[in-house]
Design a protein around this motif. Sequence first.
Motif, PDB file in Angstrom:
ATOM      1  N   GLN A 289      90.953 -29.192  -8.358  1.00 30.94           N
ATOM      2  CA  GLN A 289      89.943 -28.815  -9.356  1.00 30.94           C
ATOM      3  C   GLN A 289      90.597 -27.953 -10.428  1.00 30.94           C
ATOM      4  O   GLN A 289      91.113 -26.877 -10.119  1.00 30.94           O
TER       5      GLN A 289
ATOM      6  N   PRO B 238      82.454 -26.786 -10.572  1.00 28.89           N
ATOM      7  CA  PRO B 238      83.684 -26.796 -11.379  1.00 28.89           C
ATOM      8  C   PRO B 238      83.466 -27.388 -12.775  1.00 28.89           C
ATOM      9  O   PRO B 238      84.159 -27.006 -13.718  1.00 28.89           O
TER      10      PRO B 238
ATOM     11  N   ARG C   1      87.905 -18.973 -16.020  1.00 28.81           N
ATOM     12  CA  ARG C   1      88.768 -19.328 -14.886  1.00 28.81           C
ATOM     13  C   ARG C   1      88.262 -18.608 -13.649  1.00 28.81           C
ATOM     14  O   ARG C   1      87.775 -17.481 -13.730  1.00 28.81           O
TER      15      ARG C   1
ATOM     16  N   GLU D  65      96.856 -22.697  -9.496  1.00 29.96           N
ATOM     17  CA  GLU D  65      95.674 -23.498  -9.801  1.00 29.96           C
ATOM     18  C   GLU D  65      95.562 -24.617  -8.766  1.00 29.96           C
ATOM     19  O   GLU D  65      96.570 -25.211  -8.358  1.00 29.96           O
ATOM     20  N   SER D  66      94.330 -24.849  -8.328  1.00 26.71           N
ATOM     21  CA  SER D  66      94.085 -25.925  -7.372  1.00 26.71           C
ATOM     22  C   SER D  66      94.593 -27.247  -7.936  1.00 26.71           C
ATOM     23  O   SER D  66      94.408 -27.531  -9.121  1.00 26.71           O
TER      24      SER D  66
ATOM     25  N   VAL E 286      80.163 -23.454  -5.991  1.00 24.92           N
ATOM     26  CA  VAL E 286      80.903 -23.449  -7.254  1.00 24.92           C
ATOM     27  C   VAL E 286      80.628 -24.783  -7.939  1.00 24.92           C
ATOM     28  O   VAL E 286      80.643 -25.831  -7.281  1.00 24.92           O
TER      29      VAL E 286
ATOM     30  N   VAL F 271      88.038 -27.417  -3.249  1.00 24.03           N
ATOM     31  CA  VAL F 271      89.480 -27.184  -3.415  1.00 24.03           C
ATOM     32  C   VAL F 271      90.247 -27.286  -2.096  1.00 24.03           C
ATOM     33  O   VAL F 271      91.440 -27.018  -2.055  1.00 24.03           O
TER      34      VAL F 271
ATOM     35  N   ALA G 102      83.737 -25.346  -3.090  1.00 27.06           N
ATOM     36  CA  ALA G 102      84.255 -25.540  -4.450  1.00 27.06           C
ATOM     37  C   ALA G 102      85.054 -26.834  -4.584  1.00 27.06           C
ATOM     38  O   ALA G 102      85.489 -27.193  -5.679  1.00 27.06           O
TER      39      ALA G 102
ATOM     40  N   ILE H 202      90.290 -23.626 -11.297  1.00 24.11           N
ATOM     41  CA  ILE H 202      90.076 -22.820 -10.088  1.00 24.11           C
ATOM     42  C   ILE H 202      91.438 -22.535  -9.454  1.00 24.11           C
ATOM     43  O   ILE H 202      92.201 -23.462  -9.166  1.00 24.11           O
TER      44      ILE H 202
ATOM     45  N   LYS I 125      81.557 -24.811 -14.631  1.00 19.25           N
ATOM     46  CA  LYS I 125      82.303 -23.558 -14.529  1.00 19.25           C
ATOM     47  C   LYS I 125      81.385 -22.383 -14.216  1.00 19.25           C
ATOM     48  O   LYS I 125      81.260 -21.438 -15.015  1.00 19.25           O
TER      49      LYS I 125
END
Lengths: 129, 420
Positions: B307, B108, B125, B303-304, B106, B288, B286, B310, B111
Amino acid sequence: MGKALAAAIGLASIAAAVTAPTAFGQPPPGAAACSGCHPASARVTSPVVRLAGLERDAIVRAMQGFRSGQRAGTVMDRIAKGFTDDEIQALAAWFAAQPKGGEEGNPARVPLPKGGEEGNPARVPLPKK
Amino acid sequence: MTFTRRRFLGLAGCTALFPAPARGQGAGPRVVVVGGGFGGASCARALRQLDPRVSVTLVEASATFTACPFSNAVIGGLRELSAQQFTYARVAADGITLVPAMATAVDPAAKSVTLADGTRLPYDRLVLAPGIDIRWGALPGYDEAAAALMPHAWKAGEQTLLLRRQLEAMNDGGLVVIAAPANPFRCPPGPYERASLIAHYLKTKKPKSKLIVLDAKDAFSKQRLFQAAWAELYPGLLEWVPLSKGGAVTSVDAATRTLVTDFGKHQANVASVIPPQKAGRIAEAAGVTDRTGWCPIDPVTFESTLQRGIHVVGDAAIAGAMPKSAFAANSQAKSCAAAVVTLLAGGTPAAPKLINTCYSLVAPDYGISVAGVYAPSGGQLADVPGAGGVSPANAPRATRAAEAVLAEAWFHTITGEVFG
């Protein structure tokens, strides 16, 4: 749980009740979780009662009864205690406004195989004991 | 990330308001969901239901989902694995783009999600619902080769069948050992349901056998209910060894099916080692996961906290008081979908209220449950005080039988909701 935490939860509950039903046509807080047991999809059959299209007052009475212990439940007596009067009203209004759904089987279910499990390559031979 | 939250939300709002033709094919904001289990598939469907303008892509490498709840009944010979398996045909029919591939990375900042073949999927998202991965090597001696001899069976499928076949092949009078991990792990009552249904199998098919549960904990989910039922149903057959009595397994030797504790060694005829776990690997890729290996989240939006853009739901998430269960993942997924749709439209998500209910079978006609209600509090998903709890301690057998029926009804309903 501390008083401050309890107060914070109380405030959060009030905030949730004030904003319910939410913007963007979304169900009120808690409603989405109900379909973990109460079928929402018209295709799902279940012995558990479908909430969509029930009378608003019936939902309110049931939730209040479960919460107070007047009405026997298996898990709903434990779950109803987590909802305030305002939340119950919002949930009842929302479910009452939903169209009643039909019922049929779950077509996603993989059909049962005809044979047994012989010849599975993942099988690991067991050592002789 | 250099975005401030305000700026980020502002941009997300602009994206949602952008005229659809500018995005091509009439597509609205793009949400990619990685993982097609109780969390991911639920989230994908809920997103489409809440806002049909949202373009939803579900990335899942397996063509068939194999459900973990009730897989202990497969191990115990009470159910076939096929009863646990579901396709994604109906999910796709909701207008969700199914991508049958492994997500490997991923980005971030850009995106985008990268697939195993190098394809990049852009998103506005991202929702990660990767479930768990085994922390190979965290328990010395327990690696992937060892799992082929001492199955964890903690991801339903071939491992489930392997454990069942080992039990079927064991002679009467054999010793079965289950190693249960320290918290947190997927399905807190799962090791004890497994012990119960293996004990049921042994009692009915191989009554001279014995089952030992070696536990890295001194307490576990629904403990009093399980232990009361074990005393009633499986006296002398099932022994639970807690941490304080030498239950923690410190290493294993798969070749000899030996489990080593600080207090001694257990040589098993069949051993199921439920090892330490972490969030599914795409979560780490990612960025997270925190140092626990799990994913800290905002309790309102999922949401993380590491990040932006994500979201994480299900077993991979650190969801406060909520257990890592299918019901919790499904409940979180629907709340997350509501938050994502609201954020994409430039709004502020409302605080969710979540529920969990977990049934366990102690015998085919003996069910027990735990339930909870949760709301954000102090940055966590906290128990709503006064709610939840386990089945009554001194209930008649008719109540236990009713809960066994409700357990099956729950499975039927939730799998129908998620996949049907």
